[in-house]
Design a protein around this motif. Structure first.
Motif, mmCIF file in Angstrom:
data_model
loop_
_atom_site.group_PDB
_atom_site.id
_atom_site.type_symbol
_atom_site.label_atom_id
_atom_site.label_comp_id
_atom_site.label_asym_id
_atom_site.label_seq_id
_atom_site.Cartn_x
_atom_site.Cartn_y
_atom_site.Cartn_z
ATOM 1 N N LYS A 75 0.820 -1.223 0.000
ATOM 2 C CA LYS A 75 0.000 0.000 0.000
ATOM 3 C C LYS A 75 0.847 1.262 0.000
ATOM 4 C CE LYS A 75 -4.341 -1.611 1.798
ATOM 5 N NZ LYS A 75 -5.426 -1.456 2.722
ATOM 6 N N SER A 76 2.071 1.168 0.484
ATOM 7 C CA SER A 76 2.907 2.367 0.521
ATOM 8 C C SER A 76 4.249 2.069 -0.136
ATOM 9 C CB SER A 76 3.105 2.849 1.953
ATOM 10 O OG SER A 76 4.278 2.341 2.508
ATOM 11 N N LYS A 77 4.876 3.127 -0.629
ATOM 12 C CA LYS A 77 6.188 2.982 -1.281
ATOM 13 C C LYS A 77 7.268 2.607 -0.263
ATOM 14 C CE LYS A 77 5.203 5.424 -5.345
ATOM 15 N NZ LYS A 77 4.898 4.482 -6.338
ATOM 16 N N ASP A 78 7.004 2.872 1.026
ATOM 17 C CA ASP A 78 7.967 2.533 2.075
ATOM 18 C C ASP A 78 7.955 1.033 2.385
ATOM 19 O OD1 ASP A 78 8.497 5.249 2.295
ATOM 20 O OD2 ASP A 78 6.948 5.522 3.825
ATOM 21 N N ASN A 79 6.884 0.377 2.027
ATOM 22 C CA ASN A 79 6.728 -1.041 2.351
ATOM 23 C C ASN A 79 6.826 -1.857 1.064
ATOM 24 O OD1 ASN A 79 6.183 -3.390 3.646
ATOM 25 N ND2 ASN A 79 3.993 -3.038 3.850
ATOM 26 N N CYS A 122 -1.577 -3.437 5.377
ATOM 27 C CA CYS A 122 -0.276 -3.088 4.801
ATOM 28 C C CYS A 122 -0.176 -3.384 3.310
ATOM 29 C CB CYS A 122 0.835 -3.849 5.517
ATOM 30 S SG CYS A 122 0.961 -3.404 7.255
ATOM 31 N N SER A 160 3.753 -0.083 -9.665
ATOM 32 C CA SER A 160 2.384 0.431 -9.561
ATOM 33 C C SER A 160 1.518 -0.178 -10.667
ATOM 34 C CB SER A 160 2.372 1.953 -9.621
ATOM 35 O OG SER A 160 2.729 2.401 -10.904
#
Length: 178
Positions: free
Chosen positions: A20-24, A108, A41
Motif C-alpha cells: 500500500k505504501s512505497k515505504d513497504n 499493509c 504500480s
C-alpha cells in the motif's frame, strides 16, 4: 464403475499482493507462496480493460504453452474480472495462515483477485493471460495488445508464476450455482 463427468465450466483465481505504501516494498513472506508479489504500480482500470478483451469465444493457441498433439484451442471465457479483496476470507486458503495476522496483512498490502470463468483452459493459458494483463496494467503494453497476441501478431509474455493461481470451482451440472 467409474463415472466420467463432463465439465461445463471452470473458475480460476489469481491473487496479486501489492504494497500500500512505497515505504513497504517487501512481500509478506508467509504469503509469498500463495500470491504473486508486485511492487510496481498497477492500474485497476487498465487491468480490467485488458481482461475485457479476453471475454468471448476466441482461439487461445498463442496463450498456451505448446504440447505435442494439442487439439482444439478455441475456448470461451465467460468472465474475466479483477476485484480488490476487502476481507481476508475472500483470499483462498489464507485463513489457514495466521502469521502475520490477516487483519494486519490487509492494512499493509492490497490483494487483487483476478478471476476467469470459462468452458476450458489450455496449458498455461490463465498464467499467460494474467501476465499480459499485468503488463497492460503497468502501462508497459497497450490494451490492444490482447487482440494482437490472439492474432499471433505479437508474442505473449512469459507465464506468470504459478504461486497465486487457484482452481476455485468446477461446474459439473447446470444446477450448480458456483
Amino acid at each position: 464403475p467409474d463415472k466420467k463427468f463432463k465439465v461445463l465450466k471452470k473458475r480460476y483465481k489469481y491473487i496479486v499482493q501489492i504494497p500500500k505504501s512505497k515505504d513497504n516494498k517487501r512481500p509478506i513472506q508467509s504469503l509469498q507462496a500463495y500470491s504473486r508479489y508486485e511492487s510496481r504500480s498497477l492500474s485497476l482500470d487498465r487491468l480490467q480493460c485488458a481482461l475485457n478483451f479476453l471475454v468471448g469465444t476466441h482461439d487461445f493457441r498463442h496463450f498456451s504453452k505448446k504440447k505435442k498433439g494439442a487439439g482444439q484451442t478455441v475456448r470461451t471465457i465467460y468472465k474475466a474480472s479483477v476485484i480488490p479483496a476487502s476481507r481476508a476470507d475472500e483470499l483462498p486458503h489464507f485463513e489457514l495462515l495466521n502469521d502475520p495476522p490477516l487483519s494486519w496483512t490487509l492494512n499493509c498490502h492490497d490483494f487483487w483477485i483476478i478471476t476467469f470463468e470459462g468452458n476450458g483452459f489450455l496449458w498455461h493459458q490463465v498464467r499467460r493471460m494474467v501476465s499480459l494483463a499485468l503488463n497492460i496494467s503497468q502501462d508497459r503494453w497497450p490494451a490492444e495488445s490482447v487482440k494482437e497476441v490472439m492474432e499471433g501478431l505479437r508474442v505473449c509474455p512469459t507465464s506468470a508464476p504459478a504461486r497465486g493461481l487457484y482452481l476455485d470451482h468446477i461446474w459439473l451440472n447446470e444446477n450448480d450455482t458456483g
